[in-house]
Design an enzyme around this catalytic site. Structure first.
Site, PDB file in Angstrom:
ATOM      1  N   HIS A  71      -5.942  -3.576  -6.611  1.00 51.63           N
ATOM      2  CA  HIS A  71      -6.840  -4.655  -6.173  1.00 51.63           C
ATOM      3  C   HIS A  71      -6.902  -5.757  -7.235  1.00 51.63           C
ATOM      4  O   HIS A  71      -6.911  -6.952  -6.920  1.00 51.63           O
ATOM      5  CB  HIS A  71      -8.269  -4.117  -5.971  1.00 51.63           C
ATOM      6  CG  HIS A  71      -8.418  -3.076  -4.908  1.00 51.63           C
ATOM      7  ND1 HIS A  71      -8.955  -1.835  -5.153  1.00 51.63           N
ATOM      8  CD2 HIS A  71      -8.118  -3.081  -3.589  1.00 51.63           C
ATOM      9  CE1 HIS A  71      -8.998  -1.127  -4.036  1.00 51.63           C
ATOM     10  NE2 HIS A  71      -8.483  -1.856  -3.070  1.00 51.63           N
TER      11      HIS A  71
ATOM     12  N   ARG B 167       0.571  -3.352   1.153  1.00 47.31           N
ATOM     13  CA  ARG B 167       1.315  -2.363   0.360  1.00 47.31           C
ATOM     14  C   ARG B 167       2.581  -2.002   1.115  1.00 47.31           C
ATOM     15  O   ARG B 167       3.510  -2.772   1.183  1.00 47.31           O
ATOM     16  CB  ARG B 167       0.424  -1.153   0.082  1.00 47.31           C
ATOM     17  CG  ARG B 167      -0.726  -1.483  -0.884  1.00 47.31           C
ATOM     18  CD  ARG B 167      -1.740  -0.380  -0.935  1.00 47.31           C
ATOM     19  NE  ARG B 167      -2.290  -0.135   0.396  1.00 47.31           N
ATOM     20  CZ  ARG B 167      -3.035   0.882   0.731  1.00 47.31           C
ATOM     21  NH1 ARG B 167      -3.323   1.779  -0.159  1.00 47.31           N
ATOM     22  NH2 ARG B 167      -3.506   1.008   1.960  1.00 47.31           N
TER      23      ARG B 167
ATOM     24  N   LYS C 158     -15.577   4.238   8.276  1.00 48.90           N
ATOM     25  CA  LYS C 158     -15.232   5.463   7.554  1.00 48.90           C
ATOM     26  C   LYS C 158     -16.159   5.719   6.357  1.00 48.90           C
ATOM     27  O   LYS C 158     -15.800   6.418   5.441  1.00 48.90           O
ATOM     28  CB  LYS C 158     -13.767   5.406   7.112  1.00 48.90           C
ATOM     29  CG  LYS C 158     -13.463   4.402   6.031  1.00 48.90           C
ATOM     30  CD  LYS C 158     -12.019   4.534   5.544  1.00 48.90           C
ATOM     31  CE  LYS C 158     -11.760   3.662   4.341  1.00 48.90           C
ATOM     32  NZ  LYS C 158     -10.398   3.636   3.895  1.00 48.90           N
TER      33      LYS C 158
ATOM     34  N   SER D 288      -7.674   4.095  -2.993  1.00 46.18           N
ATOM     35  CA  SER D 288      -8.888   4.569  -3.666  1.00 46.18           C
ATOM     36  C   SER D 288      -9.104   6.056  -3.417  1.00 46.18           C
ATOM     37  O   SER D 288      -9.495   6.793  -4.315  1.00 46.18           O
ATOM     38  CB  SER D 288     -10.099   3.765  -3.198  1.00 46.18           C
ATOM     39  OG  SER D 288      -9.904   2.417  -3.508  1.00 46.18           O
TER      40      SER D 288
END
Ligand code: COA
Length: 165
Positions: A20, A95, A44, A133
């Site tokens: 990030h 990504r 989520k 993460s």
């Protein structure tokens, strides 16, 4: 390159990773100001860090950049938040190929909701394209080394939080 305007970089940042940070640093070459905006109403959610903890962690990481990077949180629609803070650009990091479909859906939905707001994609740095993460949290909880993937201050907080949870 002449820099221009404000861009919003949204996400859950639970916690912020070097991937990030790389996106924010590169976005600052294009935009005067980047608002790192923590979405607080994500489906989520079951976050490890509270929003206040995430704001503090991100603030620590970017404190050397002064007013060019601001940290905030929001619980409304991203496009409405973006307009509210006077920005018309949303930044997202891409990504691997697997990010594309989800990002394409979100960007298309956001454009349908507010055509004035543009989504700006940046390729995640090659050292970070495999980070997420939740993987960082999993590795730390099992005693693995993620020191190259998150800043020291984040690593300290992660270890402390995981130990106490
Ligand atoms: N480097 C490393 N990791 C990255 C990364 C990068 N450059 N970019 C994304 N990631 C990882 C994150 O760490 C996260 O990992 P995790 O799933 O393990 O937590 C994962 O990719 C998802 O990224 P994140 O940036 O948190 O995005 P998200 O998909 O969770 O959030 C929002 C998407 C917040 C932008 C979206 O839910 C939103 O806009 N919410 C507001 C409500 C709204 O407007 N909804 C309608 C949207 S069309």
């Amino acid at each position: 390159m002449a820099r221009k305007g404000i861009a919003v970089y949204p996400g859950s940042f639970d916690p912020i990773t070097n991937g990030h940070i790389d996106i924010v640093q590169r976005a600052l070459r294009v935009f005067d100001h980047v608002i790192v905006a923590i979405a607080t109403n994500r489906a989520k959610d079951g976050s490890l860090f509270t929003v206040a903890e995430r704001v503090a962690m991100i603030g620590e990481v970017f404190k050397g950049l002064g007013s060019r990077v601001k940290v905030d949180s929001f619980d409304d629609l991203l496009v409405n938040y973006t307009a509210k803070v006077g920005a018309n650009v949303i930044i997202r990091g891409l990504r691997a190929v697997s990010d594309f479909e989800y990002e394409f859906q979100m960007a298309t939905m956001n454009r349908g909701l507010k055509p004035d707001v543009e989504t700006f994609f940046m390729m995640t740095g090659e050292s970070y394209f495999y980070i997420s993460s939740h993987l960082v949290k999993e590795v730390v909880s099992l005693g693995g080394d993620v020191s190259g993937l998150v800043p020291k201050s984040v690593l300290r907080r992660l270890q402390k939080k995981i130990k106490s949870s």
